[in-house]
Design a protein around this motif. Structure first.
Motif, PDB file in Angstrom:
ATOM      1  N   ASN B  18      48.199  38.430  13.571  1.00  0.00           N
ATOM      2  CA  ASN B  18      48.103  37.338  14.563  1.00  0.00           C
ATOM      3  C   ASN B  18      49.200  37.453  15.612  1.00  0.00           C
ATOM      4  O   ASN B  18      48.968  37.196  16.798  1.00  0.00           O
ATOM      5  CB  ASN B  18      48.198  35.979  13.856  1.00  0.00           C
ATOM      6  CG  ASN B  18      46.959  35.655  13.053  1.00  0.00           C
ATOM      7  OD1 ASN B  18      45.850  36.024  13.439  1.00  0.00           O
ATOM      8  ND2 ASN B  18      47.124  35.003  11.912  1.00  0.00           N
ATOM      9  N   VAL B  68      52.869  28.482  20.467  1.00  0.00           N
ATOM     10  CA  VAL B  68      51.853  28.063  19.492  1.00  0.00           C
ATOM     11  C   VAL B  68      52.581  27.442  18.299  1.00  0.00           C
ATOM     12  O   VAL B  68      53.809  27.447  18.234  1.00  0.00           O
ATOM     13  CB  VAL B  68      50.985  29.251  19.004  1.00  0.00           C
ATOM     14  CG1 VAL B  68      50.152  29.824  20.134  1.00  0.00           C
ATOM     15  CG2 VAL B  68      51.826  30.322  18.329  1.00  0.00           C
ATOM     16  N   ASP B  72      49.268  28.633  13.582  1.00  0.00           N
ATOM     17  CA  ASP B  72      48.369  29.503  14.361  1.00  0.00           C
ATOM     18  C   ASP B  72      48.605  30.976  14.053  1.00  0.00           C
ATOM     19  O   ASP B  72      47.714  31.811  14.231  1.00  0.00           O
ATOM     20  CB  ASP B  72      48.572  29.237  15.870  1.00  0.00           C
ATOM     21  CG  ASP B  72      48.217  27.796  16.229  1.00  0.00           C
ATOM     22  OD1 ASP B  72      47.184  27.312  15.715  1.00  0.00           O
ATOM     23  OD2 ASP B  72      48.980  27.158  16.978  1.00  0.00           O
ATOM     24  N   ARG B  75      46.674  31.859  10.524  1.00  0.00           N
ATOM     25  CA  ARG B  75      45.233  31.638  10.332  1.00  0.00           C
ATOM     26  C   ARG B  75      44.520  32.913   9.884  1.00  0.00           C
ATOM     27  O   ARG B  75      44.903  34.010  10.262  1.00  0.00           O
ATOM     28  CB  ARG B  75      44.600  31.156  11.644  1.00  0.00           C
ATOM     29  CG  ARG B  75      45.038  29.765  12.049  1.00  0.00           C
ATOM     30  CD  ARG B  75      44.128  29.155  13.128  1.00  0.00           C
ATOM     31  NE  ARG B  75      44.776  28.011  13.755  1.00  0.00           N
ATOM     32  CZ  ARG B  75      44.952  26.841  13.147  1.00  0.00           C
ATOM     33  NH1 ARG B  75      44.538  26.676  11.904  1.00  0.00           N
ATOM     34  NH2 ARG B  75      45.555  25.845  13.766  1.00  0.00           N
ATOM     35  N   GLN B  77      41.822  34.818  10.794  1.00  0.00           N
ATOM     36  CA  GLN B  77      40.977  34.888  12.043  1.00  0.00           C
ATOM     37  C   GLN B  77      39.587  35.413  11.715  1.00  0.00           C
ATOM     38  O   GLN B  77      39.414  36.240  10.864  1.00  0.00           O
ATOM     39  CB  GLN B  77      41.644  35.780  13.078  1.00  0.00           C
ATOM     40  CG  GLN B  77      43.046  35.333  13.479  1.00  0.00           C
ATOM     41  CD  GLN B  77      43.071  33.955  14.161  1.00  0.00           C
ATOM     42  OE1 GLN B  77      42.196  33.107  13.964  1.00  0.00           O
ATOM     43  NE2 GLN B  77      44.091  33.718  14.934  1.00  0.00           N
TER      44      GLN B  77
END
Lengths: 77, 77
Positions: B18, B68, B72, B75, B77
């Motif tokens: 991420n 962010v 975030d 996560r 994704q």
């Protein structure tokens, strides 16, 4: 939009609060959680007081021991 | 329910993927992100390769530098 107190809370404080809340909800002592996560009881206590700059691996061990995802311990409740 | 590969991915691997994806989306070099987060460029590289047991404070510095929330960057994704 003014950030609520909870949103301006540090990640450490969030993790500490969520860890303690979930541990108590599950009826686990710090000792029991420490045993499940392969960590020392005093370490759990210091994390729950937000005194520890806990590592991502230990965060994951704790989440696994509580049968949740690491994200669940970082939510703004 | 069989956990997808992404769900069985370690938190380190998730954070690494991420972080790199978002950094590139924002057009930031590792150097620029390092400067914004107050960290060293080589440290960013090792986190993006999931070689680092990164701490919660540094995870938060990186999330803040990318504008962010720490969640975030964790996560699936």
């Amino acid at each position: 939009m003014k950030r609520s107190n909870r949103q301006s809370e540090s990640a450490r404080a969030r993790f500490a609060r969520n860890l303690k809340t979930l541990r108590i909800q599950l009826g686990l002592s710090q000792e029991a959680l420490a045993a499940n996560a392969g960590l020392h009881r005093t370490y759990i206590g210091s994390i729950e007081r937000a005194e520890r700059n806990v590592s991502i691996d230990n965060m994951e061990h704790l989440a696994t021991a509580l049968n949740v995802d690491i994200i669940d311990l970082l939510r703004v409740q």
